[in-house]
Design an enzyme around this catalytic site. Structure first.
Site, PDB file in Angstrom:
ATOM      1  N   ASP A  29       0.841  -1.205   0.000  1.00  0.00           N
ATOM      2  CA  ASP A  29       0.000   0.000   0.000  1.00  0.00           C
ATOM      3  C   ASP A  29       0.872   1.249   0.000  1.00  0.00           C
ATOM      4  O   ASP A  29       1.985   1.238   0.538  1.00  0.00           O
ATOM      5  CB  ASP A  29      -0.898  -0.030   1.249  1.00  0.00           C
ATOM      6  CG  ASP A  29      -2.050   0.951   1.152  1.00  0.00           C
ATOM      7  OD1 ASP A  29      -2.292   1.506   0.059  1.00  0.00           O
ATOM      8  OD2 ASP A  29      -2.707   1.182   2.182  1.00  0.00           O
ATOM      9  N   HIS A  46       2.732   3.250  -8.996  1.00  0.00           N
ATOM     10  CA  HIS A  46       2.569   1.809  -9.251  1.00  0.00           C
ATOM     11  C   HIS A  46       3.823   1.257  -9.935  1.00  0.00           C
ATOM     12  O   HIS A  46       4.242   0.138  -9.644  1.00  0.00           O
ATOM     13  CB  HIS A  46       1.329   1.568 -10.116  1.00  0.00           C
ATOM     14  CG  HIS A  46       0.036   1.905  -9.426  1.00  0.00           C
ATOM     15  ND1 HIS A  46      -0.237   1.535  -8.127  1.00  0.00           N
ATOM     16  CD2 HIS A  46      -1.082   2.577  -9.845  1.00  0.00           C
ATOM     17  CE1 HIS A  46      -1.450   1.956  -7.774  1.00  0.00           C
ATOM     18  NE2 HIS A  46      -1.979   2.599  -8.804  1.00  0.00           N
ATOM     19  N   SER A  74      -6.970  -6.391  -5.964  1.00  0.00           N
ATOM     20  CA  SER A  74      -8.099  -6.962  -5.226  1.00  0.00           C
ATOM     21  C   SER A  74      -9.356  -6.956  -6.085  1.00  0.00           C
ATOM     22  O   SER A  74      -9.458  -6.214  -7.071  1.00  0.00           O
ATOM     23  CB  SER A  74      -8.347  -6.179  -3.936  1.00  0.00           C
ATOM     24  OG  SER A  74      -9.075  -5.007  -4.217  1.00  0.00           O
ATOM     25  N   TRP A  78     -11.450  -3.002  -8.972  1.00  0.00           N
ATOM     26  CA  TRP A  78     -12.170  -2.646 -10.211  1.00  0.00           C
ATOM     27  C   TRP A  78     -12.911  -1.331 -10.063  1.00  0.00           C
ATOM     28  O   TRP A  78     -13.293  -0.712 -11.062  1.00  0.00           O
ATOM     29  CB  TRP A  78     -13.173  -3.753 -10.577  1.00  0.00           C
ATOM     30  CG  TRP A  78     -12.546  -5.067 -10.893  1.00  0.00           C
ATOM     31  CD1 TRP A  78     -12.610  -6.199 -10.137  1.00  0.00           C
ATOM     32  CD2 TRP A  78     -11.747  -5.399 -12.037  1.00  0.00           C
ATOM     33  NE1 TRP A  78     -11.897  -7.211 -10.742  1.00  0.00           N
ATOM     34  CE2 TRP A  78     -11.360  -6.753 -11.912  1.00  0.00           C
ATOM     35  CE3 TRP A  78     -11.309  -4.687 -13.161  1.00  0.00           C
ATOM     36  CZ2 TRP A  78     -10.569  -7.403 -12.848  1.00  0.00           C
ATOM     37  CZ3 TRP A  78     -10.517  -5.337 -14.101  1.00  0.00           C
ATOM     38  CH2 TRP A  78     -10.156  -6.678 -13.941  1.00  0.00           C
ATOM     39  N   ARG A  80     -11.704   1.365  -9.087  1.00  0.00           N
ATOM     40  CA  ARG A  80     -10.803   2.493  -9.394  1.00  0.00           C
ATOM     41  C   ARG A  80     -11.093   3.013 -10.808  1.00  0.00           C
ATOM     42  O   ARG A  80     -11.684   2.287 -11.623  1.00  0.00           O
ATOM     43  CB  ARG A  80      -9.349   2.049  -9.283  1.00  0.00           C
ATOM     44  CG  ARG A  80      -9.007   1.684  -7.853  1.00  0.00           C
ATOM     45  CD  ARG A  80      -7.545   1.502  -7.640  1.00  0.00           C
ATOM     46  NE  ARG A  80      -7.325   1.269  -6.220  1.00  0.00           N
ATOM     47  CZ  ARG A  80      -6.245   1.626  -5.547  1.00  0.00           C
ATOM     48  NH1 ARG A  80      -5.248   2.229  -6.153  1.00  0.00           N
ATOM     49  NH2 ARG A  80      -6.138   1.380  -4.263  1.00  0.00           N
ATOM     50  N   LEU A 140      11.764 -20.159  -3.784  1.00  0.00           N
ATOM     51  CA  LEU A 140      10.669 -19.331  -3.260  1.00  0.00           C
ATOM     52  C   LEU A 140       9.376 -19.585  -4.021  1.00  0.00           C
ATOM     53  O   LEU A 140       9.361 -19.632  -5.249  1.00  0.00           O
ATOM     54  CB  LEU A 140      11.047 -17.842  -3.410  1.00  0.00           C
ATOM     55  CG  LEU A 140       9.997 -16.846  -2.915  1.00  0.00           C
ATOM     56  CD1 LEU A 140       9.933 -16.848  -1.389  1.00  0.00           C
ATOM     57  CD2 LEU A 140      10.291 -15.439  -3.438  1.00  0.00           C
ATOM     58  N   ARG A 197       1.571  -4.872   6.255  1.00  0.00           N
ATOM     59  CA  ARG A 197       0.960  -3.817   5.451  1.00  0.00           C
ATOM     60  C   ARG A 197       1.861  -2.599   5.482  1.00  0.00           C
ATOM     61  O   ARG A 197       2.274  -2.151   6.554  1.00  0.00           O
ATOM     62  CB  ARG A 197      -0.435  -3.469   5.964  1.00  0.00           C
ATOM     63  CG  ARG A 197      -1.123  -2.437   5.063  1.00  0.00           C
ATOM     64  CD  ARG A 197      -2.609  -2.343   5.262  1.00  0.00           C
ATOM     65  NE  ARG A 197      -3.194  -1.551   4.199  1.00  0.00           N
ATOM     66  CZ  ARG A 197      -4.410  -1.673   3.720  1.00  0.00           C
ATOM     67  NH1 ARG A 197      -5.209  -2.599   4.206  1.00  0.00           N
ATOM     68  NH2 ARG A 197      -4.853  -0.890   2.754  1.00  0.00           N
ATOM     69  N   SER A 205      -8.386  -5.303   4.544  1.00  0.00           N
ATOM     70  CA  SER A 205      -8.875  -5.088   3.177  1.00  0.00           C
ATOM     71  C   SER A 205      -9.209  -6.388   2.442  1.00  0.00           C
ATOM     72  O   SER A 205      -8.818  -6.574   1.280  1.00  0.00           O
ATOM     73  CB  SER A 205      -7.862  -4.265   2.376  1.00  0.00           C
ATOM     74  OG  SER A 205      -7.683  -2.999   2.964  1.00  0.00           O
TER      75      SER A 205
HETATM   76  C1  FPP Z   1      -1.952   0.197  -3.324  1.00  0.00           C
HETATM   77  O1  FPP Z   1      -1.495   1.490  -3.527  1.00  0.00           O
HETATM   78  C2  FPP Z   1      -1.470  -0.757  -4.290  1.00  0.00           C
HETATM   79  C3  FPP Z   1      -2.241  -1.393  -5.217  1.00  0.00           C
HETATM   80  C4  FPP Z   1      -3.642  -1.055  -5.499  1.00  0.00           C
HETATM   81  C5  FPP Z   1      -1.796  -2.511  -5.996  1.00  0.00           C
HETATM   82  C6  FPP Z   1      -0.374  -2.923  -5.810  1.00  0.00           C
HETATM   83  C7  FPP Z   1       0.257  -2.862  -7.112  1.00  0.00           C
HETATM   84  C8  FPP Z   1       1.579  -2.766  -7.327  1.00  0.00           C
HETATM   85  C9  FPP Z   1       2.591  -2.839  -6.264  1.00  0.00           C
HETATM   86  C10 FPP Z   1       2.069  -2.605  -8.700  1.00  0.00           C
HETATM   87  C11 FPP Z   1       1.729  -3.762  -9.547  1.00  0.00           C
HETATM   88  C12 FPP Z   1       2.432  -4.984  -9.097  1.00  0.00           C
HETATM   89  C13 FPP Z   1       2.761  -5.976  -9.914  1.00  0.00           C
HETATM   90  C14 FPP Z   1       3.528  -7.132  -9.444  1.00  0.00           C
HETATM   91  C15 FPP Z   1       2.427  -5.936 -11.328  1.00  0.00           C
HETATM   92  P1  FPP Z   1      -2.579   2.658  -3.547  1.00  0.00           P
HETATM   93  O2  FPP Z   1      -2.743   3.065  -4.962  1.00  0.00           O
HETATM   94  O3  FPP Z   1      -3.840   2.220  -2.886  1.00  0.00           O
HETATM   95  O4  FPP Z   1      -1.847   3.734  -2.714  1.00  0.00           O
HETATM   96  P2  FPP Z   1      -2.531   4.913  -1.840  1.00  0.00           P
HETATM   97  O5  FPP Z   1      -3.286   4.242  -0.727  1.00  0.00           O
HETATM   98  O6  FPP Z   1      -1.342   5.694  -1.361  1.00  0.00           O
HETATM   99  O7  FPP Z   1      -3.409   5.694  -2.775  1.00  0.00           O
END
Ligand code: FPP
Length: 249
Positions: A29, A46, A74, A78, A80, A140, A197, A205
């Site tokens: 996160d 990201h 998650s 969707w 978003r 792993l 987290r 979540s």
């Molecule tokens: C949360 O950050 C993260 C996600 C919604 C998805 C996690 C995705 C990645 C680490 C990148 C993709 C990974 C791979 C392996 C392809 P947020 O956007 O909710 O952050 P915020 O809470 O600061 O807005």
């Protein structure tokens, strides 16, 4: 060991040490906040998040981890904006297609949980090929939760058990915790010893709701794009100081 077996086994000894963390599950996160603090678009956060995934996957075996489960997308993500969903799917496609040789060379076994088979057909084909190619690797185990939600996973397990009961091949009164586990996406994996987290939020979540029953909860203020091997080592050191009782005393 199954989760049900782990809860039976724990708490019986005199040793307060947590034992090794074999399976770590991570809620990655803070990508959005990382980008916002730099006045960059969310996709930049990201993208850096993918770099953090690379660093953590590289560091994990040396820190004793056998299984690493990452919450990459998650079933609620969707909701978003469509362009962010497209960006996340693009990053997933890019990560798997560019990293698969490296993962295979490093003996990593890649697998997925969640309703990932309902993603776009070309992406499903890519993921499935990566899974099949690395299935025999003994290093792993890297599990990516994709289109994953813990409640949905439990519902799917309940439906599978109910179908067997309706067909007369299963006695409803005979359903055990082990049987429920055997119908979850994580069947065959040890339960997470810890769930971590990043970015300081204190929420699960909808992640691995059944499986984290006795997991230690680790939280760091570090935003996911800043996470690295040293941060992982710190989190595991925190885990090793915990006393796990599995309901005992
Ligand atoms: C949360 O950050 C993260 C996600 C919604 C998805 C996690 C995705 C990645 C680490 C990148 C993709 C990974 C791979 C392996 C392809 P947020 O956007 O909710 O952050 P915020 O809470 O600061 O807005």
């Amino acid at each position: 060991m199954t989760l049900a077996a782990a809860s039976q086994a724990g708490g019986g000894g005199d040793d307060p040490a947590a034992g090794p963390c074999r399976h770590l599950a991570i809620i990655m996160d803070g990508n959005g906040r990382w980008a916002k603090s730099r006045r960059l678009p969310r996709i930049a956060g990201h993208r850096e998040g993918v770099e953090a995934v690379r660093r953590v996957v590289e560091a994990a075996p040396g820190l004793g981890l056998e299984v690493l489960t990452l919450y990459a997308f998650s079933s609620e993500n969707w909701k978003r904006p469509a362009d962010e969903v497209t960006d996340l799917m693009g990053l997933l496609r890019h990560y798997v297609s560019h990293e698969i040789d490296n993962l295979h060379r490093n003996n990593v076994c890649l697998d997925f949980i969640g309703d990932w088979r309902s993603l776009k057909p070309d992406l499903v084909a890519l993921l499935d090929a990566a899974r099949v190619r690395t299935a025999g690797n003994t290093g792993l185990k890297l599990v990516m939760a994709l289109n994953y939600g813990g409640q949905g996973e439990i519902v799917r397990a309940a439906r599978a058990l109910a179908a067997k009961a309706a067909a007369g091949t299963l006695d409803p009164d005979g359903i055990t915790a082990e049987m429920v586990e055997a119908h979850l996406d994580t069947a065959g994996l040890p339960p997470p010893d810890a769930v971590l987290r990043t970015s300081g939020e204190l929420r699960l979540s909808n992640f691995l709701l059944w499986q984290v029953a006795y997991a230690e909860f680790l939280v760091t203020d570090t935003l996911w794009p800043d996470f690295d091997g040293a941060a992982l080592a710190n989190a595991l050191a925190e885990f090793s100081r915990r006393e796990r009782r599995f309901g005992g005393r």
